[in-house]
Design a protein around this motif. Structure first.
Motif, PDB file in Angstrom:
ATOM      1  N   ARG A 173     -29.909  -4.226  65.579  1.00 22.49           N
ATOM      2  CA  ARG A 173     -30.989  -4.631  66.487  1.00 22.49           C
ATOM      3  C   ARG A 173     -30.738  -6.060  66.921  1.00 22.49           C
ATOM      4  N   CYS A 174     -31.070  -6.349  68.147  1.00 22.72           N
ATOM      5  CA  CYS A 174     -31.011  -7.729  68.647  1.00 22.72           C
ATOM      6  C   CYS A 174     -32.348  -8.386  68.384  1.00 22.72           C
ATOM      7  N   ALA A 195     -35.782   6.941  62.294  1.00 22.13           N
ATOM      8  CA  ALA A 195     -35.560   5.618  61.698  1.00 22.13           C
ATOM      9  C   ALA A 195     -34.591   5.698  60.520  1.00 22.13           C
ATOM     10  N   ILE A 196     -34.685   6.763  59.744  1.00 26.91           N
ATOM     11  CA  ILE A 196     -33.777   6.935  58.606  1.00 26.91           C
ATOM     12  C   ILE A 196     -32.358   7.186  59.106  1.00 26.91           C
ATOM     13  N   VAL A 197     -32.218   8.035  60.112  1.00 20.26           N
ATOM     14  CA  VAL A 197     -30.895   8.293  60.688  1.00 20.26           C
ATOM     15  C   VAL A 197     -30.313   7.004  61.247  1.00 20.26           C
ATOM     16  N   HIS A 198     -31.118   6.241  61.961  1.00 18.26           N
ATOM     17  CA  HIS A 198     -30.633   4.983  62.540  1.00 18.26           C
ATOM     18  C   HIS A 198     -30.172   4.022  61.447  1.00 18.26           C
ATOM     19  N   ALA A 199     -30.920   3.967  60.341  1.00 17.72           N
ATOM     20  CA  ALA A 199     -30.526   3.105  59.224  1.00 17.72           C
ATOM     21  C   ALA A 199     -29.238   3.613  58.577  1.00 17.72           C
ATOM     22  N   GLN A 200     -29.120   4.923  58.421  1.00 19.15           N
ATOM     23  CA  GLN A 200     -27.928   5.500  57.778  1.00 19.15           C
ATOM     24  C   GLN A 200     -26.653   5.233  58.570  1.00 19.15           C
ATOM     25  N   ILE A 201     -26.752   5.259  59.879  1.00 19.23           N
ATOM     26  CA  ILE A 201     -25.548   5.017  60.687  1.00 19.23           C
ATOM     27  C   ILE A 201     -25.351   3.538  60.989  1.00 19.23           C
ATOM     28  N   GLY A 202     -26.312   2.716  60.573  1.00 23.44           N
ATOM     29  CA  GLY A 202     -26.168   1.272  60.706  1.00 23.44           C
ATOM     30  C   GLY A 202     -26.399   0.727  62.103  1.00 23.44           C
ATOM     31  N   LEU A 203     -27.356   1.317  62.836  1.00 19.74           N
ATOM     32  CA  LEU A 203     -27.666   0.765  64.155  1.00 19.74           C
ATOM     33  C   LEU A 203     -28.166  -0.660  64.008  1.00 19.74           C
TER      34      LEU A 203
END
Length: 170
Positions: free
Chosen positions: A166-167, A156-164
């Protein structure tokens, strides 16, 4: 300030700007070259985890291994039906850990894609691996490092850092 001094300063500024631009372009070219060399490796990793045998190994380790076989003797002397999935998973993540530890593959790609699974598999396999180390060799050091990295930096932190993105649910 004389005209000659002003022109010399302007020439120095233009040269510095050209040098900065050249350095930036060189770094970009180098990064693109490195990415093109790593791309086949990353694609192969993704392919490997989509193989039915890999999924079955994950399922076996997650659901049956600990109830069917205690870690008392490590994993080396377990029956083949238990040893095969253990080796499939642990060797895969040990190899991925080598690529991450040596900077060949970006940690964000691996943890962003497999982080939860790395941690889950390590947590089940750690008692077997630790016991194996006591009995024979320093097995799966890179897998352990990869699991430690994934625990310290959850998906979740990695996803937030790369700016994924969400729909929204409909």
């Amino acid at each position: 300030m004389s005209l000659s001094l002003a022109l010399n300063l302007l020439a120095v500024l233009v040269a510095a700007a050209a040098l900065a631009t050249s350095l930036a372009m060189s770094r970009r070219q180098l990064r693109l070259a490195q990415n093109s060399n790593v791309l086949p490796i990353v694609i192969q990793l993704f392919r490997e985890t989509r193989e039915p045998d890999f999924s079955q190994a994950i399922e076996y380790v997650a659901r049956r291994l600990a109830t069917e076989h205690p870690p008392d003797n490590g994993y080396r002397y377990l029956p083949d039906e238990a040893k095969r999935p253990i080796r499939r998973i642990s060797l895969f993540y040990d190899d991925v850990g080598k690529l991450v530890a040596h900077g060949v593959v970006d940690e964000q790609i691996v943890i962003g894609s497999y982080g939860w699974n790395i941690v889950a598999m390590w947590d089940v396999l750690a008692p077997y691996i630790y016991r194996e180390r006591e009995l024979s060799s320093k097995a799966m050091l890179y897998f352990e490092d990869l699991a430690a990295r994934a625990k310290a930096r959850p998906m979740a932190i990695v996803h937030a850092q790369i700016g994924l993105s969400r729909c929204p649910r409909q």
